[in-house]
Structure formats: C-alpha cells, structure tokens
Design a protein around this motif. Structure first.
Motif, short mmCIF file in Angstrom:
data_model
loop_
_atom_site.label_atom_id
_atom_site.label_comp_id
_atom_site.label_asym_id
_atom_site.label_seq_id
_atom_site.Cartn_x
_atom_site.Cartn_y
_atom_site.Cartn_z
N THR A 60 0.31 80.70 59.67
CA THR A 60 1.50 80.27 60.41
C THR A 60 1.92 81.36 61.39
OG1 THR A 60 3.05 81.22 58.81
CG2 THR A 60 2.35 78.93 58.42
N SER A 90 -3.84 75.06 67.10
CA SER A 90 -2.98 74.85 65.93
C SER A 90 -3.03 73.39 65.52
CB SER A 90 -1.55 75.28 66.22
OG SER A 90 -1.00 74.51 67.27
N ASP A 93 0.21 71.80 59.16
CA ASP A 93 -0.11 72.29 57.83
C ASP A 93 -0.19 71.08 56.89
OD1 ASP A 93 -0.03 73.31 55.20
OD2 ASP A 93 1.30 74.96 55.77
N LYS A 99 5.25 72.63 59.54
CA LYS A 99 4.65 73.89 59.99
C LYS A 99 3.33 73.63 60.68
CE LYS A 99 6.54 76.54 56.13
NZ LYS A 99 6.18 77.36 54.96
N LEU A 101 -0.47 75.44 61.53
CA LEU A 101 -1.39 76.50 61.16
C LEU A 101 -2.23 76.85 62.39
CD1 LEU A 101 -2.64 75.31 57.66
CD2 LEU A 101 -0.99 77.12 58.18
#
Length: 168
Positions: A60, A90, A93, A99, A101
């Motif tokens: 993250t 990205s 998540d 979020k 990752l």
C-alpha cells in the motif's frame, strides 16, 4: 548531590564531520553517474520508492510512506511519476477494496537490478584500483564504522537531527 564534574566525551572536530559528509555526497553522486541512474530521469527518492515496491511487492501507499519516511502526499506524487513511466501499477486490495496495492512492472526490476549492478561494478573496480591490498582491512573497518553511523539512534532521532530521512 554529586558536584563532581562529568567527564567530557571527546568530540569529533567539525572539519572531520564535514569531510565525511562531503566524501559521502561525492561518492553518492559518482555512484549515480557510473550506474546510469542519472540517465533514468528519476530522482534518487523515486528510485528508492521503486526499489521498496519491488522488495515489498504488492504494497500500500501508506506502507511505502512509512518505509521511506515521507508523507502520504509525497508518496502519491512519486507513485504518479512511476505509474506514468510504466514502472508500477496498482489494483484493489482483495482483502480491503478501499485500499490499492502497488506492484512493480518487470521493467522496474530490470532497471533497479541494472543500477545496483552498475554501482557494485564501479565500487569493485574503484577498490581494486585505489585501495592497496594492505589497506583492505582498513576499508572493512571503515565500512563497519559507516554501518554503525547509519544505525545510530541519537536521543530517538535516528541520527537525523530532526531533518527527516527520505532522501538517498
């Protein structure tokens, strides 16, 4: 009440500290030039973040900010540059869709490997040419001292004197 004077710790002359700082600065600049890092168009901090993405792998932005000792805003700006260069991407998540990752592209790993190999190659050649065989033990001791200085925790400031530590 103890009135005996405390023994003074010997202090390093300011000139020695400045010489060390100047030598490290020149060596870092030389490593950047010799490794091809300057030709990437990326800053040392951007490359440091990229190396962290590679090492930590899907990670993250908050974790990157903590690792690099920079603000969330700074990480966002750095990741924007790295994404535009095609070095990172990205995705949500899978454990927490709120979020993202961040992962490195294969080209990022090749870039960092090339830079690190260039630095190592330059240092190995420089040591072979400049450091006499009888000085190699002294070099080992100097490396040990530099590692200890890098790890110093002076009153909880990590030896940074309150200046922050994101730059490489």
């Amino acid at each position: 009440m103890n009135t005996e004077p405390r023994p003074q710790q010997p202090t390093v002359p300011a000139a020695t500290a400045q010489r060390l700082q100047d030598a490290m600065k020149r060596l870092r600049a030389r490593l950047r030039a010799e490794s091809g890092q300057n030709a990437t168009g990326l800053t040392a901090t951007q490359l440091g973040v990229l190396a962290s993405v590679i090492r930590e792998g899907p990670v993250t932005a908050a974790r990157l900010a903590a690792l690099e000792h920079v603000s969330a805003q700074a990480i966002t700006q750095i990741l924007t540059v790295l994404k535009a260069a095609g070095l990172v991407h990205s995705e949500p998540d899978p454990l927490d869709g709120r979020k993202k990752l961040v992962s490195a592209d294969a080209s990022a790993t090749e870039l960092i490997d090339r830079i690190l190999a260039g630095r190592g190659s330059f240092l190995a050649r420089a040591i072979d040419q400049v450091v006499a065989p009888e000085e190699r033990e002294d070099l080992e001791k100097a490396v040990d001292l530099l590692e200890r200085l890098a790890e110093a925790d002076l009153d909880g400031l990590n030896g940074l004197g309150g200046l922050g530590g994101g730059g490489r």
